[in-house]
Design an enzyme around this catalytic site. Structure first.
Site, PDB file in Angstrom:
ATOM      1  N   GLU A   1      -6.803   5.050   7.446  1.00  0.00           N
ATOM      2  CA  GLU A   1      -6.463   6.522   6.985  1.00  0.00           C
ATOM      3  C   GLU A   1      -7.753   7.372   6.408  1.00  0.00           C
ATOM      4  O   GLU A   1      -7.805   8.583   6.296  1.00  0.00           O
ATOM      5  CB  GLU A   1      -5.239   6.689   6.309  1.00  0.00           C
ATOM      6  CG  GLU A   1      -4.048   6.474   7.145  1.00  0.00           C
ATOM      7  CD  GLU A   1      -2.766   5.829   6.664  1.00  0.00           C
ATOM      8  OE1 GLU A   1      -2.892   5.819   5.267  1.00  0.00           O
ATOM      9  OE2 GLU A   1      -2.090   5.202   7.279  1.00  0.00           O
TER      10      GLU A   1
ATOM     11  N   GLY B   1       2.301   2.548  10.622  1.00  0.00           N
ATOM     12  CA  GLY B   1       3.475   3.771  10.324  1.00  0.00           C
ATOM     13  C   GLY B   1       4.220   4.072  11.612  1.00  0.00           C
ATOM     14  O   GLY B   1       4.886   4.996  11.801  1.00  0.00           O
TER      15      GLY B   1
ATOM     16  N   ASN C   1       0.841  -1.119  -0.044  1.00  0.00           N
ATOM     17  CA  ASN C   1      -0.124  -0.001   0.057  1.00  0.00           C
ATOM     18  C   ASN C   1       0.907   1.233   0.222  1.00  0.00           C
ATOM     19  O   ASN C   1       1.557   1.311   0.958  1.00  0.00           O
ATOM     20  CB  ASN C   1      -0.940  -0.054   1.316  1.00  0.00           C
ATOM     21  CG  ASN C   1      -1.721   1.098   1.382  1.00  0.00           C
ATOM     22  OD1 ASN C   1      -1.643   2.047   0.426  1.00  0.00           O
ATOM     23  ND2 ASN C   1      -2.333   1.529   2.659  1.00  0.00           N
TER      24      ASN C   1
ATOM     25  N   SER D   1       3.335  -1.637  10.310  1.00  0.00           N
ATOM     26  CA  SER D   1       4.874  -2.035  10.605  1.00  0.00           C
ATOM     27  C   SER D   1       5.199  -3.125  10.141  1.00  0.00           C
ATOM     28  O   SER D   1       6.182  -3.679  10.663  1.00  0.00           O
ATOM     29  CB  SER D   1       5.084  -1.308  11.866  1.00  0.00           C
ATOM     30  OG  SER D   1       4.925  -0.168  12.138  1.00  0.00           O
TER      31      SER D   1
ATOM     32  N   HIS E   1      -9.452   1.719   4.423  1.00  0.00           N
ATOM     33  CA  HIS E   1      -8.245   1.684   5.337  1.00  0.00           C
ATOM     34  C   HIS E   1      -8.238   2.752   6.474  1.00  0.00           C
ATOM     35  O   HIS E   1      -9.181   3.665   6.063  1.00  0.00           O
ATOM     36  CB  HIS E   1      -7.072   2.204   4.147  1.00  0.00           C
ATOM     37  CG  HIS E   1      -5.731   2.332   4.954  1.00  0.00           C
ATOM     38  ND1 HIS E   1      -5.443   3.156   5.799  1.00  0.00           N
ATOM     39  CD2 HIS E   1      -4.833   1.495   4.806  1.00  0.00           C
ATOM     40  CE1 HIS E   1      -4.012   2.979   6.244  1.00  0.00           C
ATOM     41  NE2 HIS E   1      -3.746   1.661   5.910  1.00  0.00           N
TER      42      HIS E   1
ATOM     43  N   LYS F   1       0.234   4.301  -0.367  1.00  0.00           N
ATOM     44  CA  LYS F   1      -0.394   5.535  -0.005  1.00  0.00           C
ATOM     45  C   LYS F   1      -0.027   6.628  -0.665  1.00  0.00           C
ATOM     46  O   LYS F   1      -0.160   6.514  -2.036  1.00  0.00           O
ATOM     47  CB  LYS F   1       0.251   5.650   1.533  1.00  0.00           C
ATOM     48  CG  LYS F   1      -0.188   4.470   2.467  1.00  0.00           C
ATOM     49  CD  LYS F   1       0.071   4.763   4.011  1.00  0.00           C
ATOM     50  CE  LYS F   1       0.082   3.524   4.767  1.00  0.00           C
ATOM     51  NZ  LYS F   1      -0.151   3.467   6.288  1.00  0.00           N
TER      52      LYS F   1
ATOM     53  N   GLU G   1      -5.636  -4.574  10.537  1.00  0.00           N
ATOM     54  CA  GLU G   1      -4.607  -3.450  10.732  1.00  0.00           C
ATOM     55  C   GLU G   1      -4.722  -2.564  11.903  1.00  0.00           C
ATOM     56  O   GLU G   1      -5.390  -1.633  11.952  1.00  0.00           O
ATOM     57  CB  GLU G   1      -4.574  -2.456   9.540  1.00  0.00           C
ATOM     58  CG  GLU G   1      -4.091  -3.116   8.277  1.00  0.00           C
ATOM     59  CD  GLU G   1      -3.534  -2.215   7.119  1.00  0.00           C
ATOM     60  OE1 GLU G   1      -2.384  -2.399   6.748  1.00  0.00           O
ATOM     61  OE2 GLU G   1      -4.237  -1.119   7.062  1.00  0.00           O
TER      62      GLU G   1
HETATM   63  P1  PGA Z   1       2.765   0.448   7.687  1.00  0.00           P
HETATM   64  O1  PGA Z   1       1.304   0.828   6.872  1.00  0.00           O
HETATM   65  O2  PGA Z   1       3.425  -0.859   7.074  1.00  0.00           O
HETATM   66  O3  PGA Z   1       3.815   1.626   7.009  1.00  0.00           O
HETATM   67  O4  PGA Z   1       2.690   0.529   9.030  1.00  0.00           O
HETATM   68  C1  PGA Z   1       0.389  -0.369   6.837  1.00  0.00           C
HETATM   69  C2  PGA Z   1      -0.840   0.132   6.224  1.00  0.00           C
HETATM   70  O5  PGA Z   1      -1.414   1.141   6.559  1.00  0.00           O
HETATM   71  O6  PGA Z   1      -1.437  -0.610   5.292  1.00  0.00           O
END
Ligand code: PGA
Length: 258
Positions: free
Chosen positions: A101, A176, A13, A216, A99, A15, A170
């Protein structure tokens, strides 16, 4: 993971990262180092403007390209939005839906559900995300919260289509932040998600649905997470932006089949 009953999927992903030019560079590098074995499916979900470059670059490969969002309506006055048939026509195979976000920007469970249905109708594979906040985890309501998100997201999804849905767990506190859920924590929730799917559909369906972990996940912790029986892959943010790291995660999915 359990390769006997379901697919293992390593999905990136991106983003809001990388331009179309950078996409071409990344894909060229990735192509040069993709492992030959086919122990898992590989997906890269990229910003909408990068989709054409990604699809072009990966045409002859086994890497499926996906979008990071879609609109549930077929067409119309929705300035700035992208419909599922546009994604299909552009060469997408996957789409991330719900997601955290995007939920933080106002996306509701009802929106997520409508998008999952629209994606399935268009022939896309929805990667439907769920996850709890740190506060919810600490209050001890994680499994109830996740069950509610899954039930709402899958409402009216018929049994013949549910097999195409990929679920991504998640935890918001792990995204992140560098703070990964322990394999045991991730396994516990992924197992509970499978139980919810079993209750909604059947044991057969629950056994066949791929459930990914995200938050992460990186080249160092992937093997142990993927070794858990109910973690069928990863949804990877930061580590999917670097070809070497992404390839190592793909290699981590090469584990003895059960
Ligand atoms: P990350 O993001 O691996 O940077 O923690 C995962 C995601 O939001 O899909």
């Amino acid at each position: 993971m359990n390769r006997k009953y379901r697919k293992t999927i390593i999905a990136g992903n991106w983003k809001m990262n990388k331009t179309p030019t950078e996409t071409k560079e990344f894909m060229t590098a990735l192509k040069g180092m993709m492992p030959r074995g086919r122990w898992c499916d590989v997906a890269l979900c990229v910003p909408a403007v990068c989709i054409p470059a990604a699809v072009r670059a990966m045409r002859e490969t086994r890497v499926g390209i996906g979008a990071e969002n879609c609109n549930a309506n077929p067409s119309g006055a929705y300035t700035g939005e992208i419909a599922t048939n546009m994604l299909v026509d552009a060469g997408c195979k996957y789409v991330i839906i719900g997601h955290s976000e995007r939920r933080a920007m106002g996306e509701t469970d009802a929106d997520v559900n409508a998008k999952v249905i629209a994606a399935l109708d268009a022939g896309l594979i929805p990667i439907m995300c769920c996850g709890e906040t740190l506060e919810q985890r600490e209050t001890g309501i994680t499994s109830e919260w996740i069950a509610m998100q899954i039930k709402a997201g899958l409402q009216n999804v018929p049994e013949e289509k549910i097999r195409k849905v990929v679920i991504a767990y998640e935890p918001i506190w792990a995204i992140g932040t560098g703070r990964t859920a322990t394999p045991e924590q991730a396994q516990e929730v992924c197992e509970s998600i499978r139980t919810v799917v079993r209750k909604l559909y059947s044991s057969k369906v629950a056994r066949a649905v791929s459930i990914l972990y995200g938050g992460s996940m990186n080249e160092k912790n992937a093997y142990e997470l993927l070794a858990q029986p109910d973690i069928d892959g990863g949804l990877i943010g930061g580590a999917s932006l670097v070809p070497e790291k992404f390839v190592k995660i793909i290699e981590s999915a090469n584990q003895p089949a059960e």
